[in-house]
Scaffold this motif. Structure first.
Motif, PDB file in Angstrom:
ATOM      1  N   MET A 183      37.413  -2.941   7.308  1.00 32.16           N
ATOM      2  CA  MET A 183      38.660  -2.648   6.618  1.00 32.16           C
ATOM      3  C   MET A 183      39.230  -1.291   7.037  1.00 32.16           C
ATOM      4  O   MET A 183      40.439  -1.150   7.254  1.00 32.16           O
ATOM      5  N   VAL A 184      38.358  -0.290   7.151  1.00 23.48           N
ATOM      6  CA  VAL A 184      38.820   1.041   7.573  1.00 23.48           C
ATOM      7  C   VAL A 184      39.373   0.991   8.994  1.00 23.48           C
ATOM      8  O   VAL A 184      40.444   1.536   9.288  1.00 23.48           O
ATOM      9  N   SER A 185      38.671   0.328   9.890  1.00 26.00           N
ATOM     10  CA  SER A 185      39.134   0.216  11.276  1.00 26.00           C
ATOM     11  C   SER A 185      40.447  -0.569  11.352  1.00 26.00           C
ATOM     12  O   SER A 185      41.358  -0.207  12.109  1.00 26.00           O
ATOM     13  N   PHE A 186      40.549  -1.628  10.561  1.00 33.16           N
ATOM     14  CA  PHE A 186      41.782  -2.416  10.552  1.00 33.16           C
ATOM     15  C   PHE A 186      42.957  -1.576  10.064  1.00 33.16           C
ATOM     16  O   PHE A 186      44.056  -1.641  10.624  1.00 33.16           O
ATOM     17  N   TRP A 187      42.738  -0.766   9.042  1.00 38.58           N
ATOM     18  CA  TRP A 187      43.805   0.083   8.510  1.00 38.58           C
ATOM     19  C   TRP A 187      44.225   1.127   9.540  1.00 38.58           C
ATOM     20  O   TRP A 187      45.436   1.362   9.753  1.00 38.58           O
ATOM     21  N   GLU A 188      43.264   1.758  10.200  1.00 41.51           N
ATOM     22  CA  GLU A 188      43.584   2.763  11.213  1.00 41.51           C
ATOM     23  C   GLU A 188      44.286   2.136  12.409  1.00 41.51           C
ATOM     24  O   GLU A 188      45.236   2.709  12.958  1.00 41.51           O
ATOM     25  N   LEU A 189      43.844   0.957  12.827  1.00 38.03           N
ATOM     26  CA  LEU A 189      44.500   0.277  13.943  1.00 38.03           C
ATOM     27  C   LEU A 189      45.914  -0.155  13.580  1.00 38.03           C
ATOM     28  O   LEU A 189      46.816  -0.138  14.434  1.00 38.03           O
ATOM     29  N   SER A 190      46.131  -0.516  12.323  1.00 38.84           N
ATOM     30  CA  SER A 190      47.491  -0.861  11.870  1.00 38.84           C
ATOM     31  C   SER A 190      48.400   0.353  11.954  1.00 38.84           C
ATOM     32  O   SER A 190      49.558   0.254  12.395  1.00 38.84           O
ATOM     33  N   ASN A 191      47.883   1.517  11.533  1.00 36.35           N
ATOM     34  CA  ASN A 191      48.672   2.748  11.639  1.00 36.35           C
ATOM     35  C   ASN A 191      48.959   3.087  13.094  1.00 36.35           C
ATOM     36  O   ASN A 191      50.067   3.523  13.438  1.00 36.35           O
ATOM     37  N   LEU A 192      47.955   2.899  13.951  1.00 43.75           N
ATOM     38  CA  LEU A 192      48.139   3.186  15.380  1.00 43.75           C
ATOM     39  C   LEU A 192      49.199   2.267  15.981  1.00 43.75           C
ATOM     40  O   LEU A 192      50.053   2.702  16.761  1.00 43.75           O
ATOM     41  N   SER A 193      49.150   0.997  15.617  1.00 39.39           N
ATOM     42  CA  SER A 193      50.148   0.049  16.107  1.00 39.39           C
ATOM     43  C   SER A 193      51.537   0.405  15.604  1.00 39.39           C
ATOM     44  O   SER A 193      52.532   0.325  16.346  1.00 39.39           O
ATOM     45  N   SER A 194      51.614   0.823  14.338  1.00 39.09           N
ATOM     46  CA  SER A 194      52.910   1.212  13.770  1.00 39.09           C
ATOM     47  C   SER A 194      53.481   2.438  14.472  1.00 39.09           C
ATOM     48  O   SER A 194      54.683   2.501  14.774  1.00 39.09           O
ATOM     49  N   ASP A 195      52.620   3.434  14.746  1.00 39.17           N
ATOM     50  CA  ASP A 195      53.079   4.637  15.449  1.00 39.17           C
ATOM     51  C   ASP A 195      53.588   4.290  16.845  1.00 39.17           C
ATOM     52  O   ASP A 195      54.609   4.822  17.306  1.00 39.17           O
ATOM     53  N   THR A 196      52.873   3.406  17.528  1.00 46.19           N
ATOM     54  CA  THR A 196      53.296   2.996  18.867  1.00 46.19           C
ATOM     55  C   THR A 196      54.646   2.300  18.827  1.00 46.19           C
ATOM     56  O   THR A 196      55.535   2.581  19.657  1.00 46.19           O
ATOM     57  N   ASP A 197      54.828   1.409  17.857  1.00 49.79           N
ATOM     58  CA  ASP A 197      56.108   0.707  17.725  1.00 49.79           C
ATOM     59  C   ASP A 197      57.238   1.687  17.430  1.00 49.79           C
ATOM     60  O   ASP A 197      58.348   1.560  17.976  1.00 49.79           O
TER      61      ASP A 197
END
Length: 261
Positions: free
Chosen positions: A24-38
């Motif tokens: 869950m923590v990794s998924f949340w961080e990866l979601s933030n990373l994807s959002s920043d990239t977008d």
């Protein structure tokens, strides 16, 4: 739930819980990373779109101003004013949407200077025009004004627009560094969980080997010796929980079988 069963259940549930939490923590961080990239890609694309719109407006304004000032063609007056208005409107949109407005300050100043030069010429500059100059022939005074005053403002404006176009690239370095940190934060929980899970698995293996596997092997050997060689059934080592109960029941079964001999 008995002791041995409880310990094994707690061990496996700990592994499952740790996997779920780290996932869950990794998924949340990866979601933030994807959002920043977008967001970075969208900002870059939007900057290019607005800069292209301003360059088109500035180019149209420049062409119209050449026709008005150099060739004294008043039919381009409306295009000249429309291009300035288009440039100002696009600049206003960029100012409203920009997170970093420092790159727009020089652009706003250059746009204002170009507008002032255009307005001054439209208002006062026409008095020099010579009606005796044939159409499609350049007016020397208007050409001089364009070369000495307007062209410098136009070059300054286009340079400011290009700087604005590349402003996103200049901010990529700190954003990329932040994304790098976010990527490490996304991977760190997985690595920590992996190390902890390795430790838990090793402990669980040691526990099951000591409390389950070895007692079963000793009881199996002792029971085999009893059945094959009539050696009294004994199990070396300390037994606990279910293993102790199993040994006691085997002893009881052996004692019960001796009564009927």
């Amino acid at each position: 739930m008995t002791g041995l069963q409880k310990r094994i259940t707690i061990g496996f549930l700990s592994i499952v819980g740790l996997l779920f939490f780290s996932g869950m923590v990794s998924f949340w961080e990866l979601s933030n990373l994807s959002s920043d990239t977008d967001n970075i890609l969208k900002a870059n694309k939007r900057n290019i779109e607005l800069a292209k719109e301003m360059l088109d407006a500035a180019h149209a304004q420049n062409v119209a101003m050449i026709r008005v000032s150099v060739f004294a063609d008043s039919s381009y007056d409306s295009l000249c004013r429309a291009s300035i208005e288009r440039l100002e409107n696009t600049l206003a949109v960029a100012q409203n949407e920009a997170l970093e407005k420092s790159f727009l300050d020089s652009l706003a100043i250059a746009t204002t200077e170009l507008k002032l030069q255009t307005d001054n010429f439209m208002t006062f500059g026409r008095t020099h025009l010579n009606d005796t100059i044939p159409d499609s022939h350049p007016d020397p005074v208007g050409a001089k004004w364009y070369n000495e005053k307007y062209e410098a403002c136009y070059d300054k404006l286009t340079s400011a627009i290009k700087n604005y176009m590349t402003s996103t690239q200049s901010s990529l370095a700190p954003r990329a560094e932040q994304m790098k940190k976010n990527a490490y934060r996304a991977v760190t929980p997985v690595l920590i969980s992996l190390l902890v899970m390795i430790a838990i698995v090793l402990m669980l293996f040691y526990f099951t080997h000591i409390t389950c596997v070895k007692p079963v092997i000793r009881m199996n050997r002792g029971l085999g010796d009893y059945l094959s060689f009539k050696i009294p059934f004994t199990v070396r080592g300390e037994l606990k929980d279910e293993m102790l109960e199993l040994k006691e029941k085997i002893d009881a079964l052996i004692a019960y079988s001796k009564q009927f001999r």
